[in-house]
Design a protein around this motif. Sequence first.
Motif, PDB file in Angstrom:
ATOM      1  N   GLU A  29      18.594  15.707 -60.735  1.00 27.02           N
ATOM      2  CA  GLU A  29      18.726  17.160 -60.611  1.00 27.02           C
ATOM      3  C   GLU A  29      18.212  17.636 -59.251  1.00 27.02           C
ATOM      4  O   GLU A  29      18.880  18.348 -58.532  1.00 27.02           O
ATOM      5  N   LYS A  30      16.976  17.206 -58.918  1.00 23.48           N
ATOM      6  CA  LYS A  30      16.369  17.732 -57.687  1.00 23.48           C
ATOM      7  C   LYS A  30      15.472  16.663 -57.080  1.00 23.48           C
ATOM      8  O   LYS A  30      14.775  15.940 -57.799  1.00 23.48           O
ATOM      9  N   VAL A  31      15.506  16.576 -55.759  1.00 21.19           N
ATOM     10  CA  VAL A  31      14.667  15.603 -55.058  1.00 21.19           C
ATOM     11  C   VAL A  31      13.663  16.364 -54.202  1.00 21.19           C
ATOM     12  O   VAL A  31      14.034  17.297 -53.482  1.00 21.19           O
ATOM     13  N   TYR A  32      12.406  15.978 -54.317  1.00 23.96           N
ATOM     14  CA  TYR A  32      11.359  16.608 -53.520  1.00 23.96           C
ATOM     15  C   TYR A  32      10.889  15.617 -52.452  1.00 23.96           C
ATOM     16  O   TYR A  32      10.225  14.623 -52.773  1.00 23.96           O
ATOM     17  N   TRP A  33      11.275  15.851 -51.233  1.00 19.11           N
ATOM     18  CA  TRP A  33      10.811  15.040 -50.092  1.00 19.11           C
ATOM     19  C   TRP A  33      10.925  15.935 -48.855  1.00 19.11           C
ATOM     20  O   TRP A  33      11.999  16.477 -48.580  1.00 19.11           O
TER      21      TRP A  33
ATOM     22  N   HIS B 105      17.648  10.287 -49.662  1.00 18.45           N
ATOM     23  CA  HIS B 105      19.076  10.602 -49.517  1.00 18.45           C
ATOM     24  C   HIS B 105      19.903   9.964 -50.626  1.00 18.45           C
ATOM     25  O   HIS B 105      20.845  10.564 -51.134  1.00 18.45           O
ATOM     26  N   TYR B 106      19.530   8.758 -51.011  1.00 19.57           N
ATOM     27  CA  TYR B 106      20.240   8.099 -52.116  1.00 19.57           C
ATOM     28  C   TYR B 106      20.115   8.923 -53.398  1.00 19.57           C
ATOM     29  O   TYR B 106      21.102   9.205 -54.083  1.00 19.57           O
ATOM     30  N   LEU B 107      18.886   9.338 -53.709  1.00 17.09           N
ATOM     31  CA  LEU B 107      18.652  10.089 -54.943  1.00 17.09           C
ATOM     32  C   LEU B 107      19.359  11.447 -54.910  1.00 17.09           C
ATOM     33  O   LEU B 107      19.895  11.903 -55.918  1.00 17.09           O
ATOM     34  N   GLU B 108      19.357  12.074 -53.740  1.00 24.33           N
ATOM     35  CA  GLU B 108      19.969  13.406 -53.639  1.00 24.33           C
ATOM     36  C   GLU B 108      21.459  13.353 -53.987  1.00 24.33           C
ATOM     37  O   GLU B 108      22.010  14.319 -54.507  1.00 24.33           O
TER      38      GLU B 108
ATOM     39  N   THR C  36      16.680  18.417 -45.629  1.00 24.60           N
ATOM     40  CA  THR C  36      16.925  19.798 -45.193  1.00 24.60           C
ATOM     41  C   THR C  36      16.961  20.729 -46.403  1.00 24.60           C
ATOM     42  O   THR C  36      16.747  21.935 -46.270  1.00 24.60           O
ATOM     43  N   SER C  37      17.200  20.168 -47.602  1.00 28.96           N
ATOM     44  CA  SER C  37      17.209  20.991 -48.817  1.00 28.96           C
ATOM     45  C   SER C  37      15.794  21.350 -49.282  1.00 28.96           C
ATOM     46  O   SER C  37      15.622  22.184 -50.164  1.00 28.96           O
ATOM     47  N   HIS C  38      14.771  20.710 -48.709  1.00 30.26           N
ATOM     48  CA  HIS C  38      13.387  20.992 -49.125  1.00 30.26           C
ATOM     49  C   HIS C  38      13.001  22.393 -48.671  1.00 30.26           C
ATOM     50  O   HIS C  38      13.219  22.760 -47.510  1.00 30.26           O
ATOM     51  N   LYS C  39      12.396  23.158 -49.584  1.00 26.58           N
ATOM     52  CA  LYS C  39      12.151  24.584 -49.282  1.00 26.58           C
ATOM     53  C   LYS C  39      11.186  24.782 -48.102  1.00 26.58           C
ATOM     54  O   LYS C  39      11.209  25.821 -47.464  1.00 26.58           O
ATOM     55  N   ASN C  40      10.342  23.806 -47.825  1.00 27.20           N
ATOM     56  CA  ASN C  40       9.405  23.951 -46.693  1.00 27.20           C
ATOM     57  C   ASN C  40       9.750  23.016 -45.526  1.00 27.20           C
ATOM     58  O   ASN C  40       8.890  22.662 -44.730  1.00 27.20           O
ATOM     59  N   HIS C  41      11.030  22.630 -45.433  1.00 29.33           N
ATOM     60  CA  HIS C  41      11.413  21.647 -44.409  1.00 29.33           C
ATOM     61  C   HIS C  41      11.043  22.101 -42.992  1.00 29.33           C
ATOM     62  O   HIS C  41      10.584  21.290 -42.182  1.00 29.33           O
ATOM     63  N   GLU C  42      11.230  23.383 -42.706  1.00 28.25           N
ATOM     64  CA  GLU C  42      10.949  23.875 -41.346  1.00 28.25           C
ATOM     65  C   GLU C  42       9.458  23.765 -41.010  1.00 28.25           C
ATOM     66  O   GLU C  42       9.090  23.333 -39.921  1.00 28.25           O
ATOM     67  N   VAL C  43       8.588  24.150 -41.979  1.00 26.48           N
ATOM     68  CA  VAL C  43       7.136  24.025 -41.759  1.00 26.48           C
ATOM     69  C   VAL C  43       6.791  22.543 -41.590  1.00 26.48           C
ATOM     70  O   VAL C  43       6.005  22.172 -40.712  1.00 26.48           O
TER      71      VAL C  43
END
Length: 379
Positions: free
Chosen positions: A270-274, A261-264, A278-285
């Motif tokens: 530019e982009k955080v992958y974790w 969250h800090y990095l985001e 909720t911004s992660h493209k596979n968050h629901e999976v």
Amino acid sequence: MKFGTKAIHAGVSPDPTTGAIMTPIYQTSTFVQSSPGKHKGYEYARTHNPTRDALQASLAALENAQFGLCFASGLAATDTIAKLLRPGDEVICTNDLYGGTYRLFTKVFQNYGIKFHFISMDDVNTIKQYINANTKLIWVETPTNPLLNIIDIKGIATIAKANNILTCIDNTFATPYIQTPLDFGIDIVVHSVTKYLSGHSDVVMGAILTNNKEVHDKLMFLQNACGAVPGPQDCFLVLRGIKTLHLRMERHCFNAAKIAHYLEAHPKVEKVYWPGLTSHKNHEVAKSQMNAFGGMISFTLHSEKIEDAFKVLENFKLFCLAESLGGVESLCGHPASMTHASIPREERLKAGLKDTLIRLSVGVEDVEDLIDDLAQAIG
Ligand SMILES: *Cc1c(COP(=O)(O)O)cnc(C)c1O
């Protein structure tokens, strides 16, 4: 039994000869027989060793597996699984794969007539177009390394079962604290024990866990026949590490959430992958199959210049620049020049792995100190 209790007790019992509560390090190559073929279950330490047996049972319990085998490294475990294949066989793999696994598949096993397809598994149905009569194995990493893509484990298992194809998941990044793929119908779980399971950056080891007796028997044959076994001292260190796996993972995940969250919110990022964002493209999976989101984070800078990433990496004071992950101390890495250097640049960019991508293995320190370090390093 719940996970934390298993981490402490599964597979280990007090030593029958002395009552020692910790499994002894059976530092021996051979075992005495009273008459030829008459022994106490142990003949020669490549085949069986009591310290290794305890660890294999412990790891199997954590992954809800009946069978466990340990190897001299994660890649030795992967190598053993690949040896189940024959010339002409085909494998479908995640494209965003651990660099060493990619190297083993393309530079070693491809020479033995095995064909590998590296594909995006964001939509598991993509797999179907690569399946033919020769497809024998589907190889998946989730979360992937270093982009933390999450692949639908149940979806993979369903497609594989319908086509009678063996499935293997590299569960190194998640650990069984976060997900147990065998429960979703996956056949084999492989680990680089070197990482979270050992947890203290002092051992190189691998493991394979399965509920499939036929597969296990073949792998156990290969473990003995090819001989890439770990020594008893290393097995002891991992047995010790496992006892705090649940405590460490809880803290890794807690710290990673704060840092993601800090990095985001950071203007230079530019982009955080974790997968927990909720911004992660596979968050629901991720939410549907993971108990927590792990301690690995990758991020890119608002820059295309590799030097800008290098500057950040050189500035860190607490995060140590090093290969590997999953230890109690925080590490940072630059996949394009380190772990993934063996993947050609075009392939890397195709998989979305930019030159300014920085990977963090968030340790179990106090998170305020880690955030201070990120603040001064990114500037
Ligand atoms: C490190 C790693 C491996 C290889 O394991 P070694 O113990 O280094 O041989 C395989 N897969 C993943 C995801 C890893 O991080």
